[in-house]
Enzyme design. Structure first.
Site, PDB file in Angstrom:
ATOM      1  N   ASP A   1       4.936 -14.041   2.130  1.00 18.91           N
ATOM      2  CA  ASP A   1       4.515 -14.137   0.733  1.00 18.91           C
ATOM      3  C   ASP A   1       3.292 -15.038   0.578  1.00 18.91           C
ATOM      4  OD1 ASP A   1       5.703 -16.822   0.795  1.00 18.91           O
ATOM      5  OD2 ASP A   1       7.612 -15.722   0.796  1.00 18.91           O
TER       6      ASP A   1
ATOM      7  N   ASP B   1      -8.063  -6.247  -0.538  1.00 18.60           N
ATOM      8  CA  ASP B   1      -8.090  -4.843  -0.149  1.00 18.60           C
ATOM      9  C   ASP B   1      -8.264  -4.002  -1.410  1.00 18.60           C
ATOM     10  OD1 ASP B   1      -7.501  -2.467   1.525  1.00 18.60           O
ATOM     11  OD2 ASP B   1      -6.520  -3.938   2.837  1.00 18.60           O
TER      12      ASP B   1
ATOM     13  N   GLU C   1     -13.642   0.942   5.243  1.00 17.53           N
ATOM     14  CA  GLU C   1     -12.952   1.605   6.351  1.00 17.53           C
ATOM     15  C   GLU C   1     -13.470   3.029   6.432  1.00 17.53           C
ATOM     16  OE1 GLU C   1      -8.464   2.560   7.952  1.00 17.53           O
ATOM     17  OE2 GLU C   1      -8.987   2.912   5.875  1.00 17.53           O
TER      18      GLU C   1
ATOM     19  N   ASN D   1      10.121 -18.363   0.900  1.00 16.70           N
ATOM     20  CA  ASN D   1      11.302 -18.472   0.021  1.00 16.70           C
ATOM     21  C   ASN D   1      12.541 -17.784   0.590  1.00 16.70           C
ATOM     22  OD1 ASN D   1      10.446 -15.889  -0.255  1.00 16.70           O
ATOM     23  ND2 ASN D   1      10.764 -15.762  -2.472  1.00 16.70           N
TER      24      ASN D   1
ATOM     25  N   HIS E   1      -3.888  -3.972  11.190  1.00 19.55           N
ATOM     26  CA  HIS E   1      -2.497  -3.632  10.867  1.00 19.55           C
ATOM     27  C   HIS E   1      -2.166  -2.172  11.167  1.00 19.55           C
ATOM     28  CE1 HIS E   1      -4.935  -2.307   7.588  1.00 19.55           C
ATOM     29  NE2 HIS E   1      -3.944  -1.584   7.118  1.00 19.55           N
ATOM     30  N   ASP E   2      -3.155  -1.376  11.561  1.00 21.31           N
ATOM     31  CA  ASP E   2      -2.914   0.035  11.897  1.00 21.31           C
ATOM     32  C   ASP E   2      -2.938   0.296  13.399  1.00 21.31           C
ATOM     33  OD1 ASP E   2      -2.807   0.751   9.197  1.00 21.31           O
ATOM     34  OD2 ASP E   2      -4.929   1.312   9.129  1.00 21.31           O
TER      35      ASP E   2
ATOM     36  N   ASP F   1       7.162 -16.482   5.536  1.00 12.19           N
ATOM     37  CA  ASP F   1       8.091 -16.346   4.417  1.00 12.19           C
ATOM     38  C   ASP F   1       8.456 -17.730   3.882  1.00 12.19           C
ATOM     39  OD1 ASP F   1      10.122 -15.681   2.677  1.00 12.19           O
ATOM     40  OD2 ASP F   1      11.603 -15.319   4.267  1.00 12.19           O
TER      41      ASP F   1
ATOM     42  N   ASP G   1      13.504 -14.855   2.014  1.00 12.04           N
ATOM     43  CA  ASP G   1      14.054 -13.526   1.729  1.00 12.04           C
ATOM     44  C   ASP G   1      13.669 -12.534   2.830  1.00 12.04           C
ATOM     45  OD1 ASP G   1      11.383 -13.186   1.257  1.00 12.04           O
ATOM     46  OD2 ASP G   1      11.597 -12.389  -0.779  1.00 12.04           O
TER      47      ASP G   1
ATOM     48  N   ASP H   1     -10.459   0.557   1.407  1.00  7.91           N
ATOM     49  CA  ASP H   1      -9.594   1.459   2.143  1.00  7.91           C
ATOM     50  C   ASP H   1     -10.137   2.895   2.117  1.00  7.91           C
ATOM     51  OD1 ASP H   1      -6.928   1.720   3.450  1.00  7.91           O
ATOM     52  OD2 ASP H   1      -6.512   3.073   1.778  1.00  7.91           O
TER      53      ASP H   1
HETATM   54  O1  ISL Z   1      -3.492   4.356  10.833  1.00  5.48           O
HETATM   55  C1  ISL Z   1      -4.001   5.433  11.066  1.00  5.48           C
HETATM   56  C2  ISL Z   1      -3.493   6.245  12.083  1.00  5.48           C
HETATM   57  O2  ISL Z   1      -2.564   5.519  12.737  1.00  5.48           O
HETATM   58  C3  ISL Z   1      -5.153   5.898  10.344  1.00  5.48           C
HETATM   59  O3  ISL Z   1      -5.261   7.257  10.347  1.00  5.48           O
HETATM   60  C4  ISL Z   1      -5.067   5.387   8.944  1.00  5.48           C
HETATM   61  O4  ISL Z   1      -4.187   6.130   8.218  1.00  5.48           O
HETATM   62  C5  ISL Z   1      -6.418   5.460   8.338  1.00  5.48           C
HETATM   63  O5  ISL Z   1      -7.217   4.628   9.104  1.00  5.48           O
HETATM   64  C6  ISL Z   1      -6.386   4.953   6.918  1.00  5.48           C
HETATM   65  O6  ISL Z   1      -5.834   3.665   6.880  1.00  5.48           O
HETATM   66  C7  ISL Z   1      -5.780   2.976   5.676  1.00  5.48           C
HETATM   67  O7  ISL Z   1      -5.283   3.763   4.619  1.00  5.48           O
HETATM   68  C8  ISL Z   1      -3.920   4.181   4.714  1.00  5.48           C
HETATM   69  C9  ISL Z   1      -2.973   3.037   5.087  1.00  5.48           C
HETATM   70  O8  ISL Z   1      -1.743   3.570   5.462  1.00  5.48           O
HETATM   71  C10 ISL Z   1      -3.509   2.193   6.203  1.00  5.48           C
HETATM   72  O9  ISL Z   1      -2.683   1.104   6.462  1.00  5.48           O
HETATM   73  C11 ISL Z   1      -4.883   1.755   5.805  1.00  5.48           C
HETATM   74  O10 ISL Z   1      -5.465   0.851   6.713  1.00  5.48           O
HETATM   75  C12 ISL Z   1      -3.568   4.744   3.376  1.00  5.48           C
HETATM   76  O11 ISL Z   1      -3.931   3.833   2.370  1.00  5.48           O
HETATM   77 CA    CA Z   2       9.374 -14.352   0.911  1.00 10.47          CA
END
Ligand code: ISL
Ligand code: CA
Length: 556
Positions: free
Chosen positions: A30, A99, A254, A24, A328-329, A22, A26, A200
């Site tokens: 960013d 993405d 993905e 700035n 991130h998932d 971060d 908040d 995605d």
């Molecule tokens: O994260 C999942 C289960 O925990 C997966 O089912 C996930 O939703 C799936 O892999 C799709 O993920 C992607 O599209 C989603 C988004 O929420 C995820 O962050 C992204 O990586 C919808 O855009």
């Molecule tokens: Ca920020």
């Protein structure tokens, strides 16, 4: 333009911008924050960055719900900041992967607003609006976050399809206007200098004509009607020919529930569709049926089978693997892929790196993985932010599943474990921000942070640097074949990579015991030398320390 396929030599670093840095004050990461950390990312040996969505969005799903595909979210800065980032990356010879979220938009996107409020507008057919059947939704599909896949429109017997949240309506790719819109959006970013796209949920964009009912299942009822749907390959080829190939753009799609039978149709080079896939099979070895909430213990034997299958599949079909442990998932990998306590955190973080990244494919590392960051120790629901987590909680309560069980599951599997702020230093808020961040910092930042690891030659961070330097110098990692050894051993993962004039043996101890091992008969141990160990003072013997991993190379 001839494809350079630069990604086959690249190390890619994934950033979740909201939680990276971060600049700035908040509480939200960013773009300017990323700029100040580029030298750090470069120091890992990264050649490219994959940026999770930074587009304008109401953030129902942290940016995976896009309101304007051609603008940057105010939280993250503006288009000029993005251009500065791009320029700073070019100066460091780093590439940028954005993405691309094409399966759905935000419900606040002007297309959807038009479609909703003006049923006669041409935007109506950009989405899937259908009449209800009697008092029920148009079909029985369920979505990715556990709820039904149809959203009822107030005061009308009408619904729209949304496989994710109610604020993420699915887009109708059968409409050529929609495909043109997305091609224009991709071109917009390509003209600005983008080098690649992470696409995605791209394998679910084509839905079966008529949207028929699906077979009833525990998760994702209806999925046989859109996973690898009827026209997905046509649409991808159209994107490839019209937009991607002419600019040598790299793509990684993905692909939920992807199998080795289907994958080559997306990524065999002669198919001219995608370059790589993010597959899930190796992530699903600790669950049943690819449903993350149906947990079972990690099994190394199962994991090895999956890795072998995918290595061979891509080698045979001229495709290319993506190598990852985290994103991130997913929850953090330390503590997930072995049963030991967190007391071997440093050892096992290094071991996992060696075990994964000497396969053939493009390595991806997710922010914080290079520090051995761990899951968040959140105790109460209000500490969680992720829409999936909250939705699963609500759903489970409706099904009268006991609270303690849901919280136990969330503590293992919530996507928020990967989304706590990056731990830069021992300062307040882990040096991520000077004010309270949008999601709590993992309290272990006092111990686990970049600054501390910079000063510790034995740290996970320093090991990552050393390991990727070595990996880059070994052509056999890119070109060699793959052989799995001792496939039924429950604690040791051993594989070799071999080409005409080089051979590597990778061996990893997935347990906290000291283990004796041997080389397979066909590889002569006396001809190999140790070139990497996760322990600083390895004993060159046939004995592995707890969670030790090693790389041997054949002497020339
Ligand atoms: O994260 C999942 C289960 O925990 C997966 O089912 C996930 O939703 C799936 O892999 C799709 O993920 C992607 O599209 C989603 C988004 O929420 C995820 O962050 C992204 O990586 C919808 O855009
Ligand atoms: Ca920020």
């Amino acid at each position: 333009m001839k494809r350079t396929r630069w990604y086959k030599d690249a190390l890619i670093y994934q950033i979740y911008p909201r939680s990276f840095y971060d600049s700035n004050h908040d509480g939200i990461g960013d773009l300017r924050g990323i700029i100040t950390k580029l030298d750090y990312i470069k120091s890992l040996g990264a050649d490219a960055i994959w940026l999770c969505p930074v587009y304008d969005s109401p953030n129902d799903d942290n940016g995976y719900d896009i309101r304007n595909y051609r603008d940057i979210a105010a939280d993250f800065g503006n288009l000029d900041d993005w251009k500065s980032l791009k320029k700073e990356m070019e100066q460091r010879e780093m590439r940028l992967i954005m993405d691309f979220v094409g399966n759905h938009t935000s419900d606040e996107h002007p297309w959807f607003q038009e479609a909703l409020h003006h049923p006669e507008s041409l935007y109506r057919d950009y989405y899937f609006f259908r009449l209800g059947k009697n008092a029920s939704p148009p079909n029985n599909w369920t979505g990715f976050f556990g709820e039904g896949a149809w959203q009822k429109i107030e005061d009308r017997n009408e619904y729209y399809l949304r496989l994710f949240t109610r604020k993420q309506p699915d887009v109708n790719w059968d409409n050529p206007l929609v495909r043109q819109e997305f091609k224009d959006i991709l071109k917009f970013w390509i003209d600005l200098g983008v080098d690649g796209f992470r696409c995605d949920v791209i394998t679910i964009i084509s839905k079966e004509n008529g949207l028929p009912d699906g077979k009833k299942r525990l998760g994702l009822t209806g999925r046989e009607h859109y996973i690898n749907g009827p026209h997905v390959h046509d649409y991808l080829r159209e994107l490839y020919q019209d937009v991607l190939e002419p600019s040598d753009i790299m793509t990684v799609g993905e692909s939920v529930m992807m199998t080795v039978d289907e994958a080559p149709q997306y990524v065999s080079e002669n198919r001219r569709e995608l370059d790589m896939l993010f597959t899930f099979e190796h992530m699903d070895v600790d669950n049943f049926g690819g449903i993350k909430w149906l947990m079972r213990p990690f099994s190394l034997v199962r994991f090895k089978k999956v890795m072998e299958k995918w290595q061979k599949c891509m080698m045979e079909h001229q495709g290319w693997n993506s190598l990852y442990w985290e994103n991130h998932d997913q929850p953090r990998s330390v503590g997930r892929f072995h049963t030991s306590s967190i007391s071997f955190r440093i050892e096992s973080a290094k071991m996992l790196a060696v075990a994964m990244y000497f396969h053939q494919g493009t390595p991806y590392i997710y922010q914080g993985q290079e520090l051995g960051m761990t899951n968040a120790p959140f105790n109460t629901l209000d500490q969680y932010r992720d829409t999936e987590t909250l939705s699963i909680y609500r759903l489970s309560r409706r099904l009268h599943i006991p609270k303690w069980y849901i919280m136990w599951a969330i503590r293992r599997k919530s996507r928020d474990h990967a989304r706590t702020p990056m731990q830069w230093s021992n300062d307040q808020y882990a040096g991520f921000s000077t004010v309270e961040p949008w999601i709590q910092v993992n309290p272990n930042f006092h111990e686990i942070n970049v600054e501390a690891q910079e000063h510790d030659s034995n740290s996970v961070l320093q090991f990552y640097r050393k390991m990727f330097r070595l990996r880059k110098s070994l052509a056999v990692v890119k070109h060699g074949d793959y052989r799995l050894h001792f496939r039924n051993h429950r604690k040791i993962y051993m594989y070799s990579r071999n080409c005409e004039n080089d051979s590597l043996v990778i061996v990893a101890n997935f347990s906290s015991s000291i283990l004796r091992f041997s080389f397979p008969k066909e590889l002569d141990y006396s001809k190999y030398q140790l070139i990497l160990s996760t322990y600083s003072t390895p004993r060159d013997s046939l004995e592995l320390a707890p969670f030790e991993a090693r790389v041997y190379q054949k002497m020339k």
